[in-house]
Design an enzyme around this catalytic site. Structure first.
Site, PDB file in Angstrom:
ATOM      1  N   HIS B  70       0.878  -1.176   0.000  1.00 24.05           N
ATOM      2  CA  HIS B  70       0.000   0.000   0.000  1.00 24.05           C
ATOM      3  C   HIS B  70       0.918   1.229   0.000  1.00 24.05           C
ATOM      4  O   HIS B  70       1.509   1.584   1.008  1.00 24.05           O
ATOM      5  CB  HIS B  70      -0.943  -0.004   1.201  1.00 24.05           C
ATOM      6  CG  HIS B  70      -2.013  -1.047   1.068  1.00 24.05           C
ATOM      7  ND1 HIS B  70      -2.531  -1.714   2.150  1.00 24.05           N
ATOM      8  CD2 HIS B  70      -2.655  -1.530  -0.018  1.00 24.05           C
ATOM      9  CE1 HIS B  70      -3.455  -2.576   1.721  1.00 24.05           C
ATOM     10  NE2 HIS B  70      -3.545  -2.478   0.412  1.00 24.05           N
ATOM     11  N   SER B  71       0.995   1.828  -1.166  1.00 22.92           N
ATOM     12  CA  SER B  71       2.087   2.748  -1.463  1.00 22.92           C
ATOM     13  C   SER B  71       2.247   3.896  -0.479  1.00 22.92           C
ATOM     14  O   SER B  71       3.354   4.346  -0.217  1.00 22.92           O
ATOM     15  CB  SER B  71       1.896   3.304  -2.870  1.00 22.92           C
ATOM     16  OG  SER B  71       0.571   3.751  -3.067  1.00 22.92           O
ATOM     17  N   ARG B  72       1.144   4.390   0.074  1.00 27.19           N
ATOM     18  CA  ARG B  72       1.251   5.589   0.913  1.00 27.19           C
ATOM     19  C   ARG B  72       1.825   5.312   2.297  1.00 27.19           C
ATOM     20  O   ARG B  72       2.128   6.244   3.039  1.00 27.19           O
ATOM     21  CB  ARG B  72      -0.122   6.231   1.044  1.00 27.19           C
ATOM     22  CG  ARG B  72      -1.142   5.419   1.835  1.00 27.19           C
ATOM     23  CD  ARG B  72      -2.520   6.022   1.683  1.00 27.19           C
ATOM     24  NE  ARG B  72      -3.525   5.326   2.480  1.00 27.19           N
ATOM     25  CZ  ARG B  72      -4.819   5.615   2.447  1.00 27.19           C
ATOM     26  NH1 ARG B  72      -5.267   6.571   1.658  1.00 27.19           N
ATOM     27  NH2 ARG B  72      -5.687   4.956   3.194  1.00 27.19           N
ATOM     28  N   GLU B  73       1.999   4.049   2.650  1.00 24.29           N
ATOM     29  CA  GLU B  73       2.506   3.719   3.982  1.00 24.29           C
ATOM     30  C   GLU B  73       4.038   3.772   3.954  1.00 24.29           C
ATOM     31  O   GLU B  73       4.725   2.758   4.014  1.00 24.29           O
ATOM     32  CB  GLU B  73       1.954   2.353   4.414  1.00 24.29           C
ATOM     33  CG  GLU B  73       0.435   2.393   4.551  1.00 24.29           C
ATOM     34  CD  GLU B  73      -0.249   1.025   4.609  1.00 24.29           C
ATOM     35  OE1 GLU B  73       0.448  -0.002   4.595  1.00 24.29           O
ATOM     36  OE2 GLU B  73      -1.489   1.004   4.660  1.00 24.29           O
ATOM     37  N   ARG B 128      -3.031   4.694  -2.591  1.00 21.96           N
ATOM     38  CA  ARG B 128      -2.849   3.428  -1.885  1.00 21.96           C
ATOM     39  C   ARG B 128      -2.783   2.226  -2.832  1.00 21.96           C
ATOM     40  O   ARG B 128      -2.162   1.209  -2.518  1.00 21.96           O
ATOM     41  CB  ARG B 128      -4.053   3.274  -0.948  1.00 21.96           C
ATOM     42  CG  ARG B 128      -4.138   2.027  -0.105  1.00 21.96           C
ATOM     43  CD  ARG B 128      -5.361   2.139   0.791  1.00 21.96           C
ATOM     44  NE  ARG B 128      -5.522   0.992   1.656  1.00 21.96           N
ATOM     45  CZ  ARG B 128      -6.116  -0.135   1.290  1.00 21.96           C
ATOM     46  NH1 ARG B 128      -6.584  -0.265   0.069  1.00 21.96           N
ATOM     47  NH2 ARG B 128      -6.238  -1.124   2.146  1.00 21.96           N
ATOM     48  N   ASN B 145      -3.827  -5.841  -2.086  1.00 19.40           N
ATOM     49  CA  ASN B 145      -4.023  -6.794  -0.989  1.00 19.40           C
ATOM     50  C   ASN B 145      -5.436  -7.384  -0.998  1.00 19.40           C
ATOM     51  O   ASN B 145      -5.894  -7.943  -0.009  1.00 19.40           O
ATOM     52  CB  ASN B 145      -3.738  -6.133   0.364  1.00 19.40           C
ATOM     53  CG  ASN B 145      -3.564  -7.157   1.478  1.00 19.40           C
ATOM     54  OD1 ASN B 145      -3.048  -8.253   1.235  1.00 19.40           O
ATOM     55  ND2 ASN B 145      -3.997  -6.808   2.683  1.00 19.40           N
ATOM     56  N   ARG B 146      -6.129  -7.254  -2.116  1.00 19.97           N
ATOM     57  CA  ARG B 146      -7.422  -7.928  -2.308  1.00 19.97           C
ATOM     58  C   ARG B 146      -7.421  -8.682  -3.638  1.00 19.97           C
ATOM     59  O   ARG B 146      -8.452  -9.141  -4.084  1.00 19.97           O
ATOM     60  CB  ARG B 146      -8.572  -6.896  -2.340  1.00 19.97           C
ATOM     61  CG  ARG B 146      -8.746  -6.069  -1.089  1.00 19.97           C
ATOM     62  CD  ARG B 146      -9.291  -6.912   0.074  1.00 19.97           C
ATOM     63  NE  ARG B 146      -9.625  -6.073   1.226  1.00 19.97           N
ATOM     64  CZ  ARG B 146      -8.741  -5.600   2.092  1.00 19.97           C
ATOM     65  NH1 ARG B 146      -7.452  -5.889   1.945  1.00 19.97           N
ATOM     66  NH2 ARG B 146      -9.130  -4.846   3.117  1.00 19.97           N
ATOM     67  N   HIS B 197       2.675  -3.928   6.368  1.00 19.70           N
ATOM     68  CA  HIS B 197       1.844  -2.740   6.147  1.00 19.70           C
ATOM     69  C   HIS B 197       2.074  -1.779   7.317  1.00 19.70           C
ATOM     70  O   HIS B 197       2.867  -2.081   8.207  1.00 19.70           O
ATOM     71  CB  HIS B 197       0.371  -3.140   6.102  1.00 19.70           C
ATOM     72  CG  HIS B 197       0.032  -4.117   5.009  1.00 19.70           C
ATOM     73  ND1 HIS B 197      -0.952  -3.888   4.092  1.00 19.70           N
ATOM     74  CD2 HIS B 197       0.548  -5.327   4.691  1.00 19.70           C
ATOM     75  CE1 HIS B 197      -1.033  -4.902   3.258  1.00 19.70           C
ATOM     76  NE2 HIS B 197      -0.134  -5.800   3.594  1.00 19.70           N
ATOM     77  N   TYR B 199      -0.202   0.654  10.021  1.00 22.80           N
ATOM     78  CA  TYR B 199      -1.297   1.357  10.687  1.00 22.80           C
ATOM     79  C   TYR B 199      -1.872   0.480  11.784  1.00 22.80           C
ATOM     80  O   TYR B 199      -2.250  -0.647  11.505  1.00 22.80           O
ATOM     81  CB  TYR B 199      -2.418   1.719   9.704  1.00 22.80           C
ATOM     82  CG  TYR B 199      -3.291   2.900  10.152  1.00 22.80           C
ATOM     83  CD1 TYR B 199      -2.896   3.719  11.181  1.00 22.80           C
ATOM     84  CD2 TYR B 199      -4.491   3.177   9.543  1.00 22.80           C
ATOM     85  CE1 TYR B 199      -3.665   4.797  11.581  1.00 22.80           C
ATOM     86  CE2 TYR B 199      -5.280   4.256   9.924  1.00 22.80           C
ATOM     87  CZ  TYR B 199      -4.855   5.058  10.945  1.00 22.80           C
ATOM     88  OH  TYR B 199      -5.625   6.120  11.330  1.00 22.80           O
ATOM     89  N   TYR B 249     -11.071  -7.410  10.361  1.00 23.99           N
ATOM     90  CA  TYR B 249     -12.369  -7.636   9.736  1.00 23.99           C
ATOM     91  C   TYR B 249     -12.194  -8.648   8.609  1.00 23.99           C
ATOM     92  O   TYR B 249     -11.060  -9.031   8.280  1.00 23.99           O
ATOM     93  CB  TYR B 249     -12.961  -6.345   9.167  1.00 23.99           C
ATOM     94  CG  TYR B 249     -11.982  -5.425   8.490  1.00 23.99           C
ATOM     95  CD1 TYR B 249     -11.148  -5.867   7.466  1.00 23.99           C
ATOM     96  CD2 TYR B 249     -11.872  -4.084   8.890  1.00 23.99           C
ATOM     97  CE1 TYR B 249     -10.250  -5.018   6.856  1.00 23.99           C
ATOM     98  CE2 TYR B 249     -10.974  -3.228   8.278  1.00 23.99           C
ATOM     99  CZ  TYR B 249     -10.167  -3.703   7.266  1.00 23.99           C
ATOM    100  OH  TYR B 249      -9.272  -2.870   6.663  1.00 23.99           O
ATOM    101  N   GLU B 271       0.965  -4.761  10.732  1.00 21.68           N
ATOM    102  CA  GLU B 271       0.547  -3.361  10.646  1.00 21.68           C
ATOM    103  C   GLU B 271       1.458  -2.623  11.624  1.00 21.68           C
ATOM    104  O   GLU B 271       1.343  -2.792  12.838  1.00 21.68           O
ATOM    105  CB  GLU B 271      -0.929  -3.186  11.046  1.00 21.68           C
ATOM    106  CG  GLU B 271      -1.924  -3.831  10.102  1.00 21.68           C
ATOM    107  CD  GLU B 271      -2.097  -3.067   8.793  1.00 21.68           C
ATOM    108  OE1 GLU B 271      -1.523  -1.969   8.671  1.00 21.68           O
ATOM    109  OE2 GLU B 271      -2.794  -3.589   7.909  1.00 21.68           O
TER     110      GLU B 271
END
Lengths: 93, 310
Positions: B70-73, B128, B145-146, B197, B199, B249, B271
């Site tokens: 997820h690029s923005r992380e 992202r 990631n999906r 990842h 967060y 989730y 995370e």
């Protein structure tokens, strides 16, 4: 370059299933262009959402209507990003 | 530009070009330990680089680490860079790492979503997804990631191209995902797979797409507990742990559900910390603490993988 002037990140705390349901409804409203950083899970986990400036009043009204508690995690996202960019520029120099 | 990896500033964020240069410097400085493998190309044609840390041998069991899907992380790519340097600096000095590398190879993909990462630097810091256009939609990109072939298309992923969790038109539709799939399959001896990842501080294991517990749930749970305990020993950062579906989730099409179903028992996803400021928008002064504490957990997982062959 996209900017995020006036975008806020809200940290939202639901206290019961009714409020969780109201938050799920909010998440589903595509026209608000919300960016869900942490989605709705359960009452023990906060929900973090980046809200564009044009959606702020709608989102906050929705939260107030359902008496859902929230705090402003980032008041103006662009300010935080500008600081980050300045740090990178300084390091490059 | 830094002339060698000692002069590289690990406490700052870097562009993709700087990270590519870093990788090349690391390889040239450590030719007997590090090599670079280009496992594919991103949609926009950027190389998908993997650093291979190996002390020799063929078909060795291996550990996979990736950062930045997820690029923005940004703290993940920055941590990955630090991990790479730390491996070469501590091999031969740290007994545990040395024992691992004498037995296994380590593969590290620092920029897992190159187009997205470049886009966060040039156009949209909040990007992202991947950057492949979606036919029939004005919205671009897929949540990588999906996009894996594990419960693909089920609950916990979006069918809308405008969603941040858009699954894509089919499993492996994203070249960034397909490259890893092909590499892992052709390697055939991957024993641990950790996708990183950033967060909200969690260490997760399969499954995300089903409530059925993984066959190795007990062992994965115990190892996760040990890993986050070691992580917390440095700065006291508290992590939650458990299966994806029970801890966050339901999420279908996720990376480690696929790797686990490929037979890679020690499949985890991190995370990383969000202490220090806001979510994944971490100030640069959080990079080194994040990388250092995460390394302790990674070492726990890698050491366990090395000692418990299967």
């Amino acid at each position: 370059r996209d900017t995020f002037d006036g975008h806020q990140v809200l940290r939202i705390s639901a206290k019961d299933e009714l409020q969780l349901s109201a938050l799920r409804d909010l998440e589903a409203l595509d026209h608000l262009q919300l960016d869900i950083w942490i989605g709705v899970r359960d009452v023990s986990t906060p929900v973090d959402i980046r809200v564009p400036a044009f959606s702020l009043s709608t989102v906050k009204s929705h939260l107030d209507y359902y008496e859902i508690q929230y705090s402003i995690m980032i008041r103006d996202l662009q300010v935080a990003l500008d600081e980050e960019a300045e740090e990178m520029d300084a390091a490059t120099r | 530009e830094p002339r060698n990896t000692d002069a590289f500033d690990y406490s700052r964020y870097h562009t993709i070009e700087e990270i590519y240069n870093f990788q090349d410097m690391l390889v040239s400085e450590n030719p007997n330990l590090v090599s670079k493998i280009v496992i594919g190309r991103s949609y926009e044609g950027r190389p998908i680089n993997v650093l291979k840390f190996s002390t020799g041998g063929t078909s060795r069991p291996a550990i996979w680490l990736d950062t930045g899907i997820h690029s923005r992380e940004w703290v993940t790519q920055a941590s990955g860079t630090w991990f790479a340097k730390n491996i070469v600096d501590t091999y031969g000095k740290d007994q545990v790492l040395t024992a691992i590398l004498d037995k296994m190879d380590i593969f590290l993909e620092i920029v897992t979503n190159p187009d997205g990462f470049a886009y966060t630097h040039s156009k949209n810091r909040m990007w992202r997804k991947t950057r492949k256009p979606n036919p029939g939609s004005s919205c671009v990109g897929v949540d990588p990631n999906r996009n894996w072939d594990a419960g693909f298309g089920g609950a916990g992923a979006s069918s809308s191209p405008c969603s941040e969790t858009y699954r894509g038109p089919s499993a492996n539709s994203e070249s960034e995902v397909k490259a890893i799939v092909d590499f892992v399959k052709s390697h055939g001896n991957m024993k641990a797979f950790v996708s990183i990842h950033a967060y909200s501080q969690m260490l997760l294991f399969p499954y995300g797409f089903t409530k059925s517990p993984a066959r190795d749930h007990g062992e994965l749970n115990e190892l996760a507990k040990k890993a986050i305990t070691n992580l917390a020993s440095l700065y006291g950062t508290r992590y939650r742990y458990g299966s994806i579906i029970n801890t966050i989730y339901q999420a279908s099409g996720g990376t480690i559900d696929w790797t686990y179903d490929q037979g890679i028992k020690y499949s985890y996803t991190f995370e990383l910390r969000d202490t220090g400021r806001y979510g994944f928008i971490l100030p640069a002064n959080q990079i080194l603490p994040t990388a250092k504490e995460t390394w302790l957990a990674l070492m726990t997982i890698m050491d366990h993988s090395s000692r418990n062959s299967y």
